[in-house]
Design an enzyme around this catalytic site. Structure first.
Site, PDB file in Angstrom:
ATOM      1  N   TYR A 146      -4.937  -3.243  -4.726  1.00 17.45           N
ATOM      2  CA  TYR A 146      -3.554  -3.027  -4.308  1.00 17.45           C
ATOM      3  C   TYR A 146      -2.551  -3.579  -5.334  1.00 17.45           C
ATOM      4  O   TYR A 146      -1.378  -3.702  -5.029  1.00 17.45           O
ATOM      5  CB  TYR A 146      -3.307  -3.656  -2.940  1.00 17.45           C
ATOM      6  CG  TYR A 146      -4.156  -3.055  -1.828  1.00 17.45           C
ATOM      7  CD1 TYR A 146      -3.903  -1.763  -1.374  1.00 17.45           C
ATOM      8  CD2 TYR A 146      -5.197  -3.770  -1.238  1.00 17.45           C
ATOM      9  CE1 TYR A 146      -4.669  -1.198  -0.359  1.00 17.45           C
ATOM     10  CE2 TYR A 146      -5.969  -3.210  -0.217  1.00 17.45           C
ATOM     11  CZ  TYR A 146      -5.696  -1.925   0.211  1.00 17.45           C
ATOM     12  OH  TYR A 146      -6.454  -1.366   1.216  1.00 17.45           O
ATOM     13  N   TYR A 187      -1.680   1.490   5.896  1.00 19.68           N
ATOM     14  CA  TYR A 187      -1.401   0.141   6.420  1.00 19.68           C
ATOM     15  C   TYR A 187      -0.969  -0.828   5.331  1.00 19.68           C
ATOM     16  O   TYR A 187      -0.428  -1.887   5.619  1.00 19.68           O
ATOM     17  CB  TYR A 187      -2.596  -0.391   7.216  1.00 19.68           C
ATOM     18  CG  TYR A 187      -3.581  -1.279   6.483  1.00 19.68           C
ATOM     19  CD1 TYR A 187      -4.573  -0.741   5.664  1.00 19.68           C
ATOM     20  CD2 TYR A 187      -3.542  -2.660   6.641  1.00 19.68           C
ATOM     21  CE1 TYR A 187      -5.488  -1.560   5.023  1.00 19.68           C
ATOM     22  CE2 TYR A 187      -4.466  -3.487   5.998  1.00 19.68           C
ATOM     23  CZ  TYR A 187      -5.426  -2.934   5.185  1.00 19.68           C
ATOM     24  OH  TYR A 187      -6.326  -3.748   4.542  1.00 19.68           O
ATOM     25  N   ARG A 188      -1.208  -0.486   4.089  1.00 17.95           N
ATOM     26  CA  ARG A 188      -0.748  -1.276   2.943  1.00 17.95           C
ATOM     27  C   ARG A 188      -1.002  -0.420   1.721  1.00 17.95           C
ATOM     28  O   ARG A 188      -1.687   0.596   1.815  1.00 17.95           O
ATOM     29  CB  ARG A 188      -1.474  -2.638   2.873  1.00 17.95           C
ATOM     30  CG  ARG A 188      -2.866  -2.601   2.285  1.00 17.95           C
ATOM     31  CD  ARG A 188      -3.664  -3.835   2.646  1.00 17.95           C
ATOM     32  NE  ARG A 188      -3.666  -4.848   1.601  1.00 17.95           N
ATOM     33  CZ  ARG A 188      -4.593  -5.835   1.553  1.00 17.95           C
ATOM     34  NH1 ARG A 188      -5.534  -5.925   2.470  1.00 17.95           N
ATOM     35  NH2 ARG A 188      -4.551  -6.729   0.606  1.00 17.95           N
TER      36      ARG A 188
HETATM   37  C1  LIG Z   1     -13.981  -4.490  -3.615  1.00 12.82           C
HETATM   38  C2  LIG Z   1     -12.794  -4.894  -2.779  1.00 12.82           C
HETATM   39  C3  LIG Z   1     -12.964  -5.118  -1.431  1.00 12.82           C
HETATM   40  C4  LIG Z   1     -11.866  -5.487  -0.629  1.00 12.82           C
HETATM   41  N1  LIG Z   1     -12.086  -5.744   0.694  1.00 12.82           N
HETATM   42  C5  LIG Z   1     -11.069  -6.161   1.475  1.00 12.82           C
HETATM   43  C6  LIG Z   1     -11.289  -6.492   2.842  1.00 12.82           C
HETATM   44  O1  LIG Z   1     -12.405  -6.469   3.335  1.00 12.82           O
HETATM   45  N2  LIG Z   1     -10.208  -6.876   3.591  1.00 12.82           N
HETATM   46  C7  LIG Z   1      -8.965  -6.966   3.057  1.00 12.82           C
HETATM   47  O2  LIG Z   1      -8.038  -7.334   3.778  1.00 12.82           O
HETATM   48  N3  LIG Z   1      -8.739  -6.666   1.763  1.00 12.82           N
HETATM   49  C8  LIG Z   1      -9.750  -6.287   0.954  1.00 12.82           C
HETATM   50  N4  LIG Z   1      -9.509  -6.020  -0.385  1.00 12.82           N
HETATM   51  C9  LIG Z   1      -8.140  -6.110  -0.909  1.00 12.82           C
HETATM   52  C10 LIG Z   1      -7.759  -7.501  -1.494  1.00 12.82           C
HETATM   53  O3  LIG Z   1      -8.619  -7.834  -2.528  1.00 12.82           O
HETATM   54  C11 LIG Z   1      -7.748  -8.607  -0.453  1.00 12.82           C
HETATM   55  O4  LIG Z   1      -6.916  -8.259   0.623  1.00 12.82           O
HETATM   56  C12 LIG Z   1      -7.294  -9.967  -1.009  1.00 12.82           C
HETATM   57  O5  LIG Z   1      -7.499 -10.963  -0.032  1.00 12.82           O
HETATM   58  C13 LIG Z   1      -5.809  -9.975  -1.408  1.00 12.82           C
HETATM   59  O6  LIG Z   1      -5.610 -10.910  -2.412  1.00 12.82           O
HETATM   60  P1  LIG Z   1      -5.146 -12.418  -2.140  1.00 12.82           P
HETATM   61  O7  LIG Z   1      -5.688 -12.816  -0.816  1.00 12.82           O
HETATM   62  O8  LIG Z   1      -5.536 -13.217  -3.308  1.00 12.82           O
HETATM   63  O9  LIG Z   1      -3.567 -12.290  -2.001  1.00 12.82           O
HETATM   64  P2  LIG Z   1      -2.448 -12.476  -3.139  1.00 12.82           P
HETATM   65  O10 LIG Z   1      -2.783 -11.600  -4.281  1.00 12.82           O
HETATM   66  O11 LIG Z   1      -2.184 -13.895  -3.403  1.00 12.82           O
HETATM   67  O12 LIG Z   1      -1.193 -11.888  -2.365  1.00 12.82           O
HETATM   68  C14 LIG Z   1      -1.140 -10.562  -1.941  1.00 12.82           C
HETATM   69  C15 LIG Z   1       0.302 -10.155  -1.685  1.00 12.82           C
HETATM   70  O13 LIG Z   1       0.797 -10.867  -0.561  1.00 12.82           O
HETATM   71  C16 LIG Z   1       2.146 -11.248  -0.762  1.00 12.82           C
HETATM   72  N5  LIG Z   1       2.196 -12.720  -0.746  1.00 12.82           N
HETATM   73  C17 LIG Z   1       1.303 -13.532  -1.344  1.00 12.82           C
HETATM   74  N6  LIG Z   1       1.606 -14.804  -1.117  1.00 12.82           N
HETATM   75  C18 LIG Z   1       2.725 -14.807  -0.370  1.00 12.82           C
HETATM   76  C19 LIG Z   1       3.512 -15.834   0.173  1.00 12.82           C
HETATM   77  N7  LIG Z   1       3.177 -17.103  -0.005  1.00 12.82           N
HETATM   78  N8  LIG Z   1       4.621 -15.497   0.865  1.00 12.82           N
HETATM   79  C20 LIG Z   1       4.962 -14.200   1.043  1.00 12.82           C
HETATM   80  N9  LIG Z   1       4.233 -13.168   0.558  1.00 12.82           N
HETATM   81  C21 LIG Z   1       3.114 -13.471  -0.140  1.00 12.82           C
HETATM   82  C22 LIG Z   1       2.571 -10.701  -2.086  1.00 12.82           C
HETATM   83  O14 LIG Z   1       3.261  -9.497  -1.891  1.00 12.82           O
HETATM   84  C23 LIG Z   1       1.266 -10.465  -2.812  1.00 12.82           C
HETATM   85  O15 LIG Z   1       1.327  -9.387  -3.705  1.00 12.82           O
HETATM   86  C24 LIG Z   1     -10.585  -5.628  -1.207  1.00 12.82           C
HETATM   87  C25 LIG Z   1     -10.425  -5.384  -2.574  1.00 12.82           C
HETATM   88  C26 LIG Z   1     -11.515  -5.039  -3.361  1.00 12.82           C
HETATM   89  C27 LIG Z   1     -11.295  -4.824  -4.831  1.00 12.82           C
END
Ligand SMILES: Cc1cc2nc3c(=O)[nH]c(=O)nc-3n(C[C@H](O)[C@H](O)[C@H](O)COP(=O)(O)OP(=O)(O)OC[C@H]3O[C@@H](n4cnc5c(N)ncnc54)[C@H](O)[C@@H]3O)c2cc1C
Lengths: 524, 136
Positions: free
Chosen positions: A92, A469-470
């Protein structure tokens, strides 16, 4: 990569801005070197040129006080920040900003686990706490609470929740499990939401709604504030856990699976997020395309058949789990098994029935018990230099909708020359269809094709009444544009709120298509 | 002699990186012009490097099944050199480059999560490999 400047900021101003940020967080926590320090702040899985998302800098405050002062600097220069926490939002957009020149606000250093409450089953965490961090901490202190993690274990408890992310235990809907939030507003004000607004509150992380309007949702998938703490409910380890897998022979079985599943979900006999996974997803985490097919275009059905038999998987593969005392699990299993047994060719598996080297089963088994891992990233090993973006529309839980969604995506995907790789995740009354659009990260033509296909899918889904949804940063405006009922009343309301709470427009401009007044003309 | 060999292998790997990553390798990191490989790392640095490795890397690069990094490197180098701890030809510059820039399905690691000092320790640890299972 060339260095870039924040939009509207001149070189000398930028130098002063960086110096001011350094005064707040220390020189070692402001990053501006485009060659060495900033590449990792871009998205590894872009379908568009990296220049479009190249940040000008990144800044990593250590605590709320530093964050407040960073916001003050940003307000002073009207510099756009892009908030990330663990920064692993791959598929994303990763940590990359919506537009070139933004300064990434990296909250990874704010990584304290502030509380684990064993009695009531919750934890309070800062933005930088990954699933793996929380899991390891719980193990270390001998806690009997489970984490619920997204498939990538390096993701963050807080930011995954703010993105409306999902996991795979009965606590898989992360927004539902969040209780109590601390937010720092663009003007630096710290707000505790819900019960936390009462000084000395005994119930900040026990009752979600507080007194008056419940505002937590305003800070998820949004750019109205910076979330600095959340309470997250944790599931007590159940007396028993028995994951199962059911395979189905025919592509057309998706209809029947979904119809059988709906009452089981609504009546909570399948307590965790229920996954119906297409065969290619299963295969891609353990074998490669070239093991089976070296031709161009989507792999033919005959090859899919061979893979199914080699890997002992179905055309569709259902994953669920039983939780609780053994007699309860036994009873529930009878109902679940009998329901799915009505579909001819259904085969049932428990742990002891799957091959020991079945990587797909092994990681699903872990996810159902909240054990963080990264196995799912292997889907990208399907092709050399694989990367992917996720297309994720929501639909009702019916066989007709599942089939329509599947065909809508599969046909366009095949036409564009990609392999369909997808899964359906049923939360409760909704179904997320996750289509993992995999392309070669170093092939510009393939990336352009993937980008075009994604756009077509957005339009086709919206025309059929399905919204996402996103989404990836490249598609935020386009998808926000599909939520346009009543002359885009919702988007206009979001913009009014944005202007009121962030008049300088410094927080993540363009997130989910919400732009501050000063940048609205820039709506892509 | 040893340094010369290391540099040679580094050049080879850089070249490989350049092909894979699309030709931006040479730009590299000026701060690291002098390769730390020439100086043997202290036990404290190696211990820190191992801790970083355990904390960040093993979830993708451990030996065995279900590790995407191990799987990906297995395709490139063969199964016996697929786990990072089994590699005997890593050099610090190469490790540092890959960690910051990523490669294939691996995204780079940000300064905010892993600072240069931690990265140096990790690079020293991995370059001192192989690290047989169960041994420090
Ligand atoms: C192979 C693969 C499998 C995946 N499977 C899943 C899955 O099972 N479930 C799922 O949900 N996702 C999945 N994802 C998507 C994603 O990788 C995850 O959702 C991951 O947890 C998001 O990254 P992060 O938690 O590090 O969030 P971050 O990258 O830190 O943040 C994500 C976004 O949230 C917002 N944000 C972050 N911090 C804050 C804050 N403090 N205040 C306000 N806004 C904020 C920002 O807009 C930011 O861009 C997958 C991706 C891949 C590549």
């Amino acid at each position: 990569m060339e260095a870039v400047l924040p939009p509207g900021i001149k070189r000398e101003q930028f130098a002063a801005l960086v110096a001011d940020l350094q005064k707040v967080v220390g020189r070692e926590h402001v990053f501006t070197d485009a060659q060495w320090e900033l590449p990792a702040y871009n998205d590894a899985y872009l379908t568009t040129p990296a220049e479009l998302h190249q940040p000008s800098a990144a800044v990593a405050p250590a605590n709320v006080e530093e964050l407040q002062r960073v916001l003050e600097v940003a307000r002073h220069y009207k510099a756009p920040l892009w908030t990330v926490s663990t920064g692993k939002n791959f598929a994303y957009g990763g940590p990359a900003p919506r537009k070139a020149g933004y300064i990434v606000l990296d909250l990874k250093r704010m990584n304290r686990i502030l509380e684990v409450n064993e009695k009531h089953g919750y934890a309070v965490v800062e933005p930088g706490v990954s699933y793996l961090d929380l899991y390891r901490h719980l193990q270390k202190i001998g806690s009997k609470l489970w984490v619920d993690c997204a498939a990538p274990g390096w993701g963050g408890v807080l930011p995954n929740m703010t993105e409306h992310g999902v996991g795979y235990t009965p606590y898989g809907d992360h927004v539902t499990m969040q209780c109590g939030m601390q937010v720092v507003m663009a003007d630096g004000t710290i707000v505790n939401t819900g019960m936390g607004a009462l000084p000395g509150s005994q119930t900040s992380h026990l009752y979600k709604y507080g007194f008056g309007p419940s505002v937590d949702g305003l800070f998820t998938q949004s750019n109205f504030g910076v979330v600095t703490q959340i309470g997250i409910w944790l599931m007590p380890e159940p007396p028993g856990y028995r994951p199962y897998m059911i395979t189905f022979e025919k592509e057309s079985d998706l209809h029947a699976i979904t119809e059988v599943l709906r009452p089981l979900k609504v009546n909570m006999l399948v307590p965790a997020v229920a996954m119906t996974v297409e065969m290619l997803w299963e295969a891609a985490v353990q074998v490669t395309r070239r093991d089976y097919y070296t031709g161009k275009g989507p792999i033919p059905d005959s090859v899919r058949k061979k893979m199914r038999s080699d890997l002992k998987i179905g055309a569709w593969n259902f994953y669920g789990a039983l939780y609780g005392p053994p007699p309860m699990m036994d009873n529930t299993w009878e109902v679940v098994r009998d329901a799915f047994a009505s579909i001819p060719g259904a085969k049932f598996y428990f742990d002891e029935d799957r091959p020991a080297d079945d990587a797909a089963w092994q990681y699903r088994k872990k996810l159902g018990a909240g054990i963080p891992n990264m196995t799912e990233y292997s889907v990208m090993n399907w092709i050399p230099n694989g990367a992917h973006i996720d297309f994720s529309p929501i639909s009702p839980v019916t066989g007709d909708d599942a089939t329509k969604q599947y065909e809508l995506i599969r046909d366009r995907c095949n036409k564009a020359g990609f392999d369909y790789c997808g899964e359906f995740a049923v939360g409760w009354r909704d179904m997320h269809h996750i289509f993992c659009l995999t392309f070669d990260r170093y092939d510009a033509k393939q990336k352009a094709r993937a980008n075009k296909l994604f756009g077509e899918l957005v339009d086709a889904a919206a025309a059929a009444g399905y919204g996402e949804y996103r989404t990836h940063i490249d598609f935020m405006d386009r998808i926000a544009g599909t939520y346009n009922w009543n002359d885009s009343a919702l988007l206009r309301m979001h913009e009014k709120v944005k202007d009121a709470v962030d008049p300088s427009g410094i927080l993540s401009p363009g997130k989910m298509g919400i732009w501050p007044k000063s940048m609205r003309k820039g709506r892509a | 002699m040893k340094v010369a060999l290391l540099l040679k292998s580094m050049m080879k790997q850089r070249l490989l990186g350049a092909v894979l990553i699309g030709g931006i390798v040479g730009a590299g990191n000026t701060a690291y012009a002098a390769d730390a490989a020439a100086v043997p790392a202290s036990p404290a640095i190696l211990a820190q490097g191992e801790a970083v490795y355990q904390h960040y890397c093993t979830i993708c690069h451990e030996r065995g099944l279900g590790y995407p990094g191990t799987e990906a490197l297995g395709f490139l180098y063969g199964k016996d050199k697929a786990a990072l701890a089994d590699r005997d030809n890593l050099v610090p510059d190469f490790v540092r480059y890959i960690v910051r820039n990523g490669r294939g399905l691996m995204p780079g690691f940000r300064m905010g999560e892993l600072n240069n000092q931690e990265l140096d320790a990790l690079a020293a640890y991995l370059s001192a490999g192989p690290h047989p299972a169960g041994k420090k």
